[in-house]
Design a protein around this motif. Sequence first.
Motif, PDB file in Angstrom:
ATOM      1  N   UNK A 186       0.993  11.939  -9.365  1.00 17.18           N
ATOM      2  CA  UNK A 186       0.179  13.147  -9.185  1.00 17.18           C
ATOM      3  C   UNK A 186       1.060  14.390  -9.204  1.00 17.18           C
ATOM      4  N   UNK A 187       2.268  14.265  -8.589  1.00 15.34           N
ATOM      5  CA  UNK A 187       3.168  15.401  -8.574  1.00 15.34           C
ATOM      6  C   UNK A 187       3.608  15.733  -9.992  1.00 15.34           C
ATOM      7  N   UNK A 188       3.934  14.737 -10.788  1.00 13.88           N
ATOM      8  CA  UNK A 188       4.359  14.992 -12.144  1.00 13.88           C
ATOM      9  C   UNK A 188       3.246  15.651 -12.963  1.00 13.88           C
ATOM     10  N   UNK A 189       2.076  15.189 -12.701  1.00 10.51           N
ATOM     11  CA  UNK A 189       0.942  15.734 -13.449  1.00 10.51           C
ATOM     12  C   UNK A 189       0.649  17.166 -12.953  1.00 10.51           C
ATOM     13  N   UNK A 190       0.826  17.341 -11.734  1.00 11.90           N
ATOM     14  CA  UNK A 190       0.551  18.671 -11.172  1.00 11.90           C
ATOM     15  C   UNK A 190      -0.884  18.775 -10.692  1.00 11.90           C
ATOM     16  N   UNK A 191      -1.358  17.737 -10.125  1.00 12.67           N
ATOM     17  CA  UNK A 191      -2.730  17.744  -9.604  1.00 12.67           C
ATOM     18  C   UNK A 191      -2.710  18.515  -8.305  1.00 12.67           C
ATOM     19  N   UNK A 192      -3.740  19.318  -8.168  1.00 14.97           N
ATOM     20  CA  UNK A 192      -3.840  20.125  -6.963  1.00 14.97           C
ATOM     21  C   UNK A 192      -4.189  19.259  -5.781  1.00 14.97           C
ATOM     22  N   UNK A 193      -4.167  19.978  -4.638  1.00 13.92           N
ATOM     23  CA  UNK A 193      -4.341  19.245  -3.382  1.00 13.92           C
ATOM     24  C   UNK A 193      -5.761  18.735  -3.259  1.00 13.92           C
ATOM     25  N   UNK A 194      -6.678  19.518  -3.685  1.00 10.51           N
ATOM     26  CA  UNK A 194      -8.075  19.097  -3.522  1.00 10.51           C
ATOM     27  C   UNK A 194      -8.346  17.848  -4.381  1.00 10.51           C
ATOM     28  N   UNK A 195      -7.908  17.922  -5.607  1.00  7.37           N
ATOM     29  CA  UNK A 195      -8.085  16.761  -6.487  1.00  7.37           C
ATOM     30  C   UNK A 195      -7.301  15.549  -5.951  1.00  7.37           C
ATOM     31  N   UNK A 196      -6.143  15.887  -5.391  1.00 11.04           N
ATOM     32  CA  UNK A 196      -5.347  14.772  -4.829  1.00 11.04           C
ATOM     33  C   UNK A 196      -6.114  14.147  -3.694  1.00 11.04           C
ATOM     34  N   UNK A 197      -6.808  14.940  -2.871  1.00 15.08           N
ATOM     35  CA  UNK A 197      -7.566  14.394  -1.763  1.00 15.08           C
ATOM     36  C   UNK A 197      -8.721  13.538  -2.295  1.00 15.08           C
ATOM     37  N   UNK A 198      -9.327  14.016  -3.356  1.00 16.70           N
ATOM     38  CA  UNK A 198     -10.423  13.251  -3.942  1.00 16.70           C
ATOM     39  C   UNK A 198      -9.899  11.910  -4.476  1.00 16.70           C
ATOM     40  N   UNK A 199      -8.761  11.981  -5.132  1.00 15.41           N
ATOM     41  CA  UNK A 199      -8.229  10.743  -5.699  1.00 15.41           C
ATOM     42  C   UNK A 199      -7.804   9.786  -4.580  1.00 15.41           C
TER      43      UNK A 199
ATOM     44  N   UNK B 197       0.833  -1.189   0.000  1.00 11.98           N
ATOM     45  CA  UNK B 197       0.000   0.000   0.000  1.00 11.98           C
ATOM     46  C   UNK B 197       0.880   1.256   0.000  1.00 11.98           C
ATOM     47  N   UNK B 198       1.956   1.240   0.792  1.00 14.86           N
ATOM     48  CA  UNK B 198       2.863   2.389   0.819  1.00 14.86           C
ATOM     49  C   UNK B 198       3.526   2.602  -0.541  1.00 14.86           C
ATOM     50  N   UNK B 199       3.952   1.503  -1.154  1.00 16.16           N
ATOM     51  CA  UNK B 199       4.597   1.613  -2.470  1.00 16.16           C
ATOM     52  C   UNK B 199       3.618   2.161  -3.476  1.00 16.16           C
ATOM     53  N   UNK B 200       2.344   1.650  -3.390  1.00 15.65           N
ATOM     54  CA  UNK B 200       1.340   2.127  -4.354  1.00 15.65           C
ATOM     55  C   UNK B 200       1.021   3.585  -4.106  1.00 15.65           C
ATOM     56  N   UNK B 201       0.909   4.008  -2.887  1.00 18.43           N
ATOM     57  CA  UNK B 201       0.609   5.383  -2.576  1.00 18.43           C
ATOM     58  C   UNK B 201       1.789   6.271  -2.994  1.00 18.43           C
ATOM     59  N   UNK B 202       3.007   5.799  -2.778  1.00 19.33           N
ATOM     60  CA  UNK B 202       4.192   6.571  -3.179  1.00 19.33           C
ATOM     61  C   UNK B 202       4.184   6.765  -4.681  1.00 19.33           C
ATOM     62  N   UNK B 203       3.855   5.741  -5.427  1.00 22.50           N
ATOM     63  CA  UNK B 203       3.815   5.844  -6.876  1.00 22.50           C
ATOM     64  C   UNK B 203       2.686   6.811  -7.312  1.00 22.50           C
TER      65      UNK B 203
END
Length: 619
Positions: free
Chosen positions: A29-42, A18-24
């Motif tokens: 998400x960082x590469x894409x540049x997803x904002x924090x709100x969208x990141x929370x949704x994802x 789970x940690x490896x998957x979340x890290x990936x």
Amino acid sequence: MMAENKRESMKLEIGSCLDAALSQLTHIWNEIGICEEQRQERQTVVMHHLRNLLQEMVDEEQEMSNRLKQSVDKCQCELKTLVQELGEEHVKPDEGLTILQLEKLLRSQVDSLSKVKQQRLDYLKSLKETEQALCDALCVTPHYIPTGIVPTQKDLDKLKEHIESLTSEKANRQSIFSSTKKEIVSLFENLEQGPNTSFEREVLCEEEDTFQLSLANLEALKQLRNDLEITEKENEILAHELYDKIKSLWKRLRIDEAEKEEFQMTHQGHRPKTIQFLKEELQRLNELKKQNLKKVIEEMREELTSWWNKCFFSLEQRQTFTAAYDDEFTEELLESHDLEVARMKAYYEENEEILECIKKREDMWKKMLEFERNANDPSRFFSRGCNLLQEEKTRKKINKELPKLEQKLSERIARYEEEKGKAFLVDGCRFMDYVQAQWVAHEQEKLIQKEMRMKNKQKQTQEEMTFGSKPSTPSAKRRFMGTPNKTPSKKLRGMNGTVAPSPKSFASSTLMPSPSPLRRPPRGNTTNHSKTPNRLRNPARVQRRALMDKNTQDTVLSATTLSSGSIHAHANLSIASTCSSYSDFTRALNSTKTLNKRSSAIPQSPSNQNRYYSRVAYI
């Protein structure tokens, strides 16, 4: 403990994954540049997916667990039912088994018992088919087994035994049917007829396998055989009766032997065709009988006499059949004789045992009388080839068996009289009266013979006292030791050539010899006629004179006695046997011319004649 460690290891592995998957995911998400709100949704969506996946996995496993539990319950129910149906003993599973293990164990048991159930059902079906076929052939009720249930092994064993008994019964009935059918076929051939009813055609014409071996059919089959046997027996009896009548008519009509033999050879047995020939022959003989009534009736009377003799009928009983003395030879007279012969024959057949015993008793009675007559015959001791020992044995046997036979006959006749209510007659009287009369007559005859012997002995004694005794030595006397083989050739002979016994042998062989010629008075004239000689004064001679005076009128000497005693060797010397009075006796003395006689001969001189008259008067 091991399971707990595996669980912790699984948690660590899941957490690392789970940690490896979340890290990936965070890197992406960082590469894409997803904002924090969208990141929370994802992140929320990821968590939702993870929860759903885990829940689905849990639900699937829970469903599998439920299915296993249901399978266990089902198997337990099926196992319980199978155990009850098969009658087997239920084996409880071991404790501590998991649901999966329990389900697997129960399923294997259910499968095994299901196979046993199916095998029993298949075996039951096969047995029922076999039983039904046997029951159809024997027309019997099948063995009852409830439908819709699985038979137990005990039920199957009983059904198998029932089938075996049916098979044995079928074989037995089949054997009875086959043997009875053969007998029926033979009877139909002997009776010269074919099947008339549908049952008879089914028995004779159809195949044996198609015949129902029911008890009713077998009983009908036996009844058919019995009816045919009765018919055949009636034909046999009829043929026998016809043959008896034909043979009787052959004998009465004196048919030629060659003709009889030819007829018997060509007409044997008792088939209907043979019976028809016998009836035709009997009719022909009856016609001949009518043409020869007198001859036939006379022969029937001879036959009737034979039956009367066999049945020991008396003259009174025979005279009751008056037709036997009728001289008008008609068909009615012939018929009456036929009826009487048939009646006597039936009477003999009814009482054959008694009549044969009576005949045996009569034969023994005659033998007893014959032995008694032979016992009184002294010549049997000198007969060549005599067997006195065997005669004595036979006589003792008869004397022993005769009373037993009479007692047996008495008891048998008593039973007959009690059953028939009438007396059994022998020679016109009851049997025991007949036997008693025979014994009484036999005893009387013995007394009469005894009296006759006594009279003959008294007569012989009287004759010996009068004329002297006869020689007791038999003519065929056996020679004793020292007796010469040849007798002297010179013998004393009379004027006519007869041999006179010598004084020595005559004196020694007689009890009371006549006076010897040596003691005869001298020839010549004597003047002293009034004086009685001394030898006549003997008291014994006086007694002999008294006996002579008493029996003078009744005494007649037989020729046999005189000849055996050598008193008269010639006819002209039989003076006493031919003289009925004293005057006849004196005339016979005067006419005698013969000389050289014994002391009983009369001399010619008057003195000697007077002396002899005086001697005869005392004797």
